[in-house]
Design a protein around this motif. Structure first.
Motif, PDB file in Angstrom:
ATOM      1  N   GLY A  13      13.749  -5.489   8.897  1.00  0.00           N
ATOM      2  CA  GLY A  13      13.109  -4.432  10.176  1.00  0.00           C
ATOM      3  C   GLY A  13      11.512  -4.397   9.785  1.00  0.00           C
ATOM      4  O   GLY A  13      11.374  -5.032   8.259  1.00  0.00           O
ATOM      5  N   VAL A  14      11.238  -3.393  10.984  1.00  0.00           N
ATOM      6  CA  VAL A  14       9.816  -3.653   9.997  1.00  0.00           C
ATOM      7  C   VAL A  14       9.291  -2.899   8.528  1.00  0.00           C
ATOM      8  O   VAL A  14       8.552  -3.142   8.335  1.00  0.00           O
ATOM      9  N   VAL A  15      10.429  -1.652   8.654  1.00  0.00           N
ATOM     10  CA  VAL A  15      10.196  -1.130   7.332  1.00  0.00           C
ATOM     11  C   VAL A  15      10.385  -2.235   6.038  1.00  0.00           C
ATOM     12  O   VAL A  15       9.768  -2.259   4.619  1.00  0.00           O
ATOM     13  N   GLY A  16      11.794  -2.615   6.227  1.00  0.00           N
ATOM     14  CA  GLY A  16      11.787  -4.235   4.794  1.00  0.00           C
ATOM     15  C   GLY A  16      10.585  -4.867   5.108  1.00  0.00           C
ATOM     16  O   GLY A  16      10.132  -5.463   3.807  1.00  0.00           O
ATOM     17  N   LEU A  17      10.217  -5.118   6.339  1.00  0.00           N
ATOM     18  CA  LEU A  17       8.843  -6.579   5.961  1.00  0.00           C
ATOM     19  C   LEU A  17       7.440  -4.947   5.481  1.00  0.00           C
ATOM     20  O   LEU A  17       7.110  -6.011   5.264  1.00  0.00           O
ATOM     21  N   GLY A  18       7.692  -3.840   5.940  1.00  0.00           N
ATOM     22  CA  GLY A  18       6.466  -3.862   5.447  1.00  0.00           C
ATOM     23  C   GLY A  18       6.438  -3.849   3.266  1.00  0.00           C
ATOM     24  O   GLY A  18       4.981  -3.650   3.290  1.00  0.00           O
ATOM     25  N   HIS A  19       7.441  -3.763   3.253  1.00  0.00           N
ATOM     26  CA  HIS A  19       8.481  -4.486   1.917  1.00  0.00           C
ATOM     27  C   HIS A  19       7.496  -5.367   1.577  1.00  0.00           C
ATOM     28  O   HIS A  19       6.823  -5.691  -0.232  1.00  0.00           O
ATOM     29  N   ALA A  20       8.274  -6.233   2.278  1.00  0.00           N
ATOM     30  CA  ALA A  20       7.747  -7.927   1.915  1.00  0.00           C
ATOM     31  C   ALA A  20       6.273  -7.912   1.769  1.00  0.00           C
ATOM     32  O   ALA A  20       5.262  -8.583   0.926  1.00  0.00           O
ATOM     33  N   LEU A  21       5.030  -7.164   2.969  1.00  0.00           N
ATOM     34  CA  LEU A  21       4.146  -7.109   3.104  1.00  0.00           C
ATOM     35  C   LEU A  21       3.232  -6.719   1.593  1.00  0.00           C
ATOM     36  O   LEU A  21       2.211  -7.336   0.841  1.00  0.00           O
ATOM     37  N   TRP A  61       0.912  12.275   9.148  1.00  0.00           N
ATOM     38  CA  TRP A  61      -0.398  12.090  10.009  1.00  0.00           C
ATOM     39  C   TRP A  61      -1.014  11.004   8.634  1.00  0.00           C
ATOM     40  O   TRP A  61      -1.928   9.533   9.367  1.00  0.00           O
ATOM     41  N   ARG A  62      -0.749  11.295   7.663  1.00  0.00           N
ATOM     42  CA  ARG A  62      -1.939  10.534   6.777  1.00  0.00           C
ATOM     43  C   ARG A  62      -1.556   9.248   6.372  1.00  0.00           C
ATOM     44  O   ARG A  62      -1.483   8.007   6.742  1.00  0.00           O
ATOM     45  N   ARG A  63       0.126   8.874   6.576  1.00  0.00           N
ATOM     46  CA  ARG A  63       0.825   7.570   6.486  1.00  0.00           C
ATOM     47  C   ARG A  63       0.841   6.909   7.412  1.00  0.00           C
ATOM     48  O   ARG A  63       0.557   5.359   7.436  1.00  0.00           O
ATOM     49  N   ALA A  64       1.000   7.430   8.970  1.00  0.00           N
ATOM     50  CA  ALA A  64       0.432   7.064  10.438  1.00  0.00           C
ATOM     51  C   ALA A  64      -0.678   6.388  10.293  1.00  0.00           C
ATOM     52  O   ALA A  64      -1.340   4.837  10.893  1.00  0.00           O
ATOM     53  N   MET A  65      -1.937   7.097   9.342  1.00  0.00           N
ATOM     54  CA  MET A  65      -3.572   6.492   9.671  1.00  0.00           C
ATOM     55  C   MET A  65      -3.965   4.871   8.306  1.00  0.00           C
ATOM     56  O   MET A  65      -3.945   4.275   9.064  1.00  0.00           O
ATOM     57  N   ARG A  66      -2.907   5.165   7.790  1.00  0.00           N
ATOM     58  CA  ARG A  66      -2.881   4.077   6.311  1.00  0.00           C
ATOM     59  C   ARG A  66      -2.088   2.997   7.715  1.00  0.00           C
ATOM     60  O   ARG A  66      -2.281   1.932   7.081  1.00  0.00           O
ATOM     61  N   SER A  67      -0.914   2.967   7.823  1.00  0.00           N
ATOM     62  CA  SER A  67      -0.027   2.006   9.041  1.00  0.00           C
ATOM     63  C   SER A  67      -0.586   1.615   9.860  1.00  0.00           C
ATOM     64  O   SER A  67      -0.593  -0.037   9.639  1.00  0.00           O
ATOM     65  N   GLY A 356       9.429   4.255  12.478  1.00  0.00           N
ATOM     66  CA  GLY A 356       9.155   3.238  11.652  1.00  0.00           C
ATOM     67  C   GLY A 356       7.897   2.429  11.473  1.00  0.00           C
ATOM     68  O   GLY A 356       7.135   1.715  10.775  1.00  0.00           O
ATOM     69  N   ALA A 357       7.297   1.944  12.529  1.00  0.00           N
ATOM     70  CA  ALA A 357       6.453   0.951  13.003  1.00  0.00           C
ATOM     71  C   ALA A 357       5.107   2.171  12.839  1.00  0.00           C
ATOM     72  O   ALA A 357       4.037   1.577  13.071  1.00  0.00           O
ATOM     73  N   SER A 358       5.307   3.341  13.288  1.00  0.00           N
ATOM     74  CA  SER A 358       3.955   4.530  13.398  1.00  0.00           C
ATOM     75  C   SER A 358       2.942   4.520  11.250  1.00  0.00           C
ATOM     76  O   SER A 358       2.650   4.689  11.136  1.00  0.00           O
ATOM     77  N   THR A 359       4.926   4.322  10.568  1.00  0.00           N
ATOM     78  CA  THR A 359       4.117   5.343   9.462  1.00  0.00           C
ATOM     79  C   THR A 359       4.969   3.906   8.178  1.00  0.00           C
ATOM     80  O   THR A 359       4.731   4.218   7.107  1.00  0.00           O
ATOM     81  N   ALA A 362       2.458   2.165   5.196  1.00  0.00           N
ATOM     82  CA  ALA A 362       2.334   3.095   4.334  1.00  0.00           C
ATOM     83  C   ALA A 362       3.163   3.668   3.281  1.00  0.00           C
ATOM     84  O   ALA A 362       3.096   3.654   1.999  1.00  0.00           O
ATOM     85  N   ILE A 363       4.458   3.892   3.784  1.00  0.00           N
ATOM     86  CA  ILE A 363       5.880   4.189   3.355  1.00  0.00           C
ATOM     87  C   ILE A 363       6.335   3.585   1.676  1.00  0.00           C
ATOM     88  O   ILE A 363       6.688   3.535   0.751  1.00  0.00           O
ATOM     89  N   ALA A 364       6.225   1.527   2.684  1.00  0.00           N
ATOM     90  CA  ALA A 364       6.648   0.963   2.292  1.00  0.00           C
ATOM     91  C   ALA A 364       5.709   0.485   0.560  1.00  0.00           C
ATOM     92  O   ALA A 364       5.997   0.331  -0.377  1.00  0.00           O
ATOM     93  N   GLU A 365       3.765   0.668   0.709  1.00  0.00           N
ATOM     94  CA  GLU A 365       3.038   0.690  -0.494  1.00  0.00           C
ATOM     95  C   GLU A 365       3.553   1.667  -1.138  1.00  0.00           C
ATOM     96  O   GLU A 365       3.239   1.456  -2.609  1.00  0.00           O
ATOM     97  N   GLU A 366       4.167   2.727  -0.755  1.00  0.00           N
ATOM     98  CA  GLU A 366       4.643   4.129  -1.567  1.00  0.00           C
ATOM     99  C   GLU A 366       5.340   3.276  -2.675  1.00  0.00           C
ATOM    100  O   GLU A 366       5.267   4.181  -3.368  1.00  0.00           O
ATOM    101  N   ALA A 367       6.506   3.261  -2.156  1.00  0.00           N
ATOM    102  CA  ALA A 367       8.409   2.809  -3.222  1.00  0.00           C
ATOM    103  C   ALA A 367       7.220   1.235  -3.932  1.00  0.00           C
ATOM    104  O   ALA A 367       7.310   1.385  -5.011  1.00  0.00           O
ATOM    105  N   VAL A 368       6.586   0.665  -3.100  1.00  0.00           N
ATOM    106  CA  VAL A 368       6.511  -0.625  -4.055  1.00  0.00           C
ATOM    107  C   VAL A 368       5.871  -0.722  -5.175  1.00  0.00           C
ATOM    108  O   VAL A 368       5.244  -0.330  -6.448  1.00  0.00           O
ATOM    109  N   ALA A 369       4.691   0.579  -5.284  1.00  0.00           N
ATOM    110  CA  ALA A 369       3.278   0.706  -5.990  1.00  0.00           C
ATOM    111  C   ALA A 369       4.570   1.834  -7.404  1.00  0.00           C
ATOM    112  O   ALA A 369       4.421   1.616  -7.828  1.00  0.00           O
TER     113      ALA A 369
END
Length: 373
Positions: A13-21, A61-67, A356-359, A362-369
């Motif tokens: 889904g969009v969260v998993g794809l965010g981690h792949a990105l 809100w910060r996560r949404a801006m980044r996403s 999920g689409a909105s944040t 950014a959540i994925a960036e945090e987890a991968v980091a």
């Protein structure tokens, strides 16, 4: 020997794809595993609305801006059309105008404009006679989910060399190992992004967050009278639901009036979002009903409540309903998302608020980091 990767992701889904990105931007070798042949859940059953304005103040809100920024970066590369940008919150009550004025004075309102009824109609002439005014925000954007998610996955595979294992069930996860229906995959790090599957993996850990499922109603309608939207549209009811507005002290009188005047809407979790597709049709919703296993039925009475709010906004119901569907997503009572840590090499990531689409990026960036820094 089993296949070996830097990162294995469970869930496409969009969260998993965010981690792949996020992992691809680090040059990592990545595999994404999913039980379905293509995206079929919450990631495509939504508005495609990358919502910034109105998200809870602070982290969300910060996560949404980044996403939103990430969506804007990758959309042209992945061939994803940004159908429109911006948000108009068109309201009918003076109490709602007070909330919009207060919101515009916060850091979240930077770049936003509070419009009187005449100025709002100048941007969207179809707004109805009950209009008191509006907030215009330039921060939000809209893609067509049912097209954007498959295009994103295809681009990650073709341009970023992300491997996908479709129609593959994940049977178990342990440090360094993902056991699947088609064999074992070895990975130095693992992310589990299960959507609203609470029982296949890490059942006890998910249960500790008190999650349940939220069912929502959605429609696609034809309404030539509305014309071209300048951006997405919300109304008074949204100010009582989206925490960026609802948590402001100035929202209390509005919430009291909504409870008195639209109790049935609130009881069904109804508020109005209207977005436009490239063909001119409108995606309209939504409602919120909570259960461990929501029933699959979509009562007409709930759709009527949504369309009643639509009619109050545009002085009439749409000419025709083209499609109806329901979706479900994970919901928690006290948090909008979580990153859980079953092991130093494993992250369990769940968005529990329908954002999920909105944040999610950014959540994925945090987890991968966390996993690789």
């Amino acid at each position: 020997m089993p296949d070996s990767y830097d990162l294995a992701i469970v869930g496409a889904g969009v969260v998993g794809l965010g981690h792949a990105l996020a992992a691809s931007r680090r040059g990592l070798k990545v595999v994404v595993i999913d039980r379905d042949a293509q995206a079929n859940g919450a990631s495509i059953r939504n508005f495609g609305f990358i919502t910034v304005t109105g998200q809870q103040r602070g982290e969300c809100w910060r996560r949404a801006m980044r996403s939103r920024d990430i969506w804007a970066e990758i959309a042209p590369e992945a061939g994803i059309e940004v159908v429109h940008r911006g948000l108009m919150v068109a309201v009918r009550r003076p109490e709602a105008m007070t909330v919009l004025d207060a919101f515009a004075k916060t850091e979240m309102g930077e770049g936003c404009e509070v419009l009187d009824a005449e100025a709002a109609r100048a941007r969207l002439p179809a707004l109805g006679t009950q209009l008191a005014g509006a907030l215009w925000s330039p921060h939000d954007m809209r893609v067509e989910s049912r097209e954007a998610i498959p295009k994103l996955a295809r681009w990650l595979h073709e341009a970023k060399s992300i491997e996908f294992r479709r129609e593959t069930a994940v049977l178990g996860v342990a440090p360094g190992t993902v056991r699947t229906s088609s064999g074992t995959i070895r990975a130095a790090r693992i992310v589990v992004a299960p959507g609203d599957d609470f029982h296949t993996l890490f059942e006890d850990r998910i249960a500790a967050y008190g999650v349940t499922r939220c069912k929502l109603h959605m429609m696609r309608v034809a309404d030539p009278a509305v014309g071209t939207l300048p951006g997405s549209v919300m109304t008074d009811l949204s100010l009582g639901r989206y925490l960026g507005y609802a948590e402001l002290p100035e929202a209390e009188p509005l919430k009291a009036r909504l409870a008195a005047e639209q109790a049935e809407h609130l009881a069904n979790g109804v508020h109005l979002i209207v977005v436009q597709s490239a063909d001119g049709s409108l995606v309209v919703g939504d409602s919120h009903h909570y259960a461990a296993t929501p029933d699959p039925f979509a009562p007409e009475t709930v759709d009527d409540l949504i369309l009643d709010e639509y009619a109050a906004t545009f002085d009439g119901r749409p000419a025709r309903v083209l499609e109806r569907w329901t979706g479900t997503y994970a919901s928690a009572p006290d948090r909008l998302a979580f990153i859980d840590r079953p092991d130093e090499t494993i992250r369990l990531v769940m968005v529990t608020s329908g954002t999920g689409a909105s944040t999610g990026f950014a959540i994925a960036e945090e987890a991968v980091a966390e996993l690789f820094d």
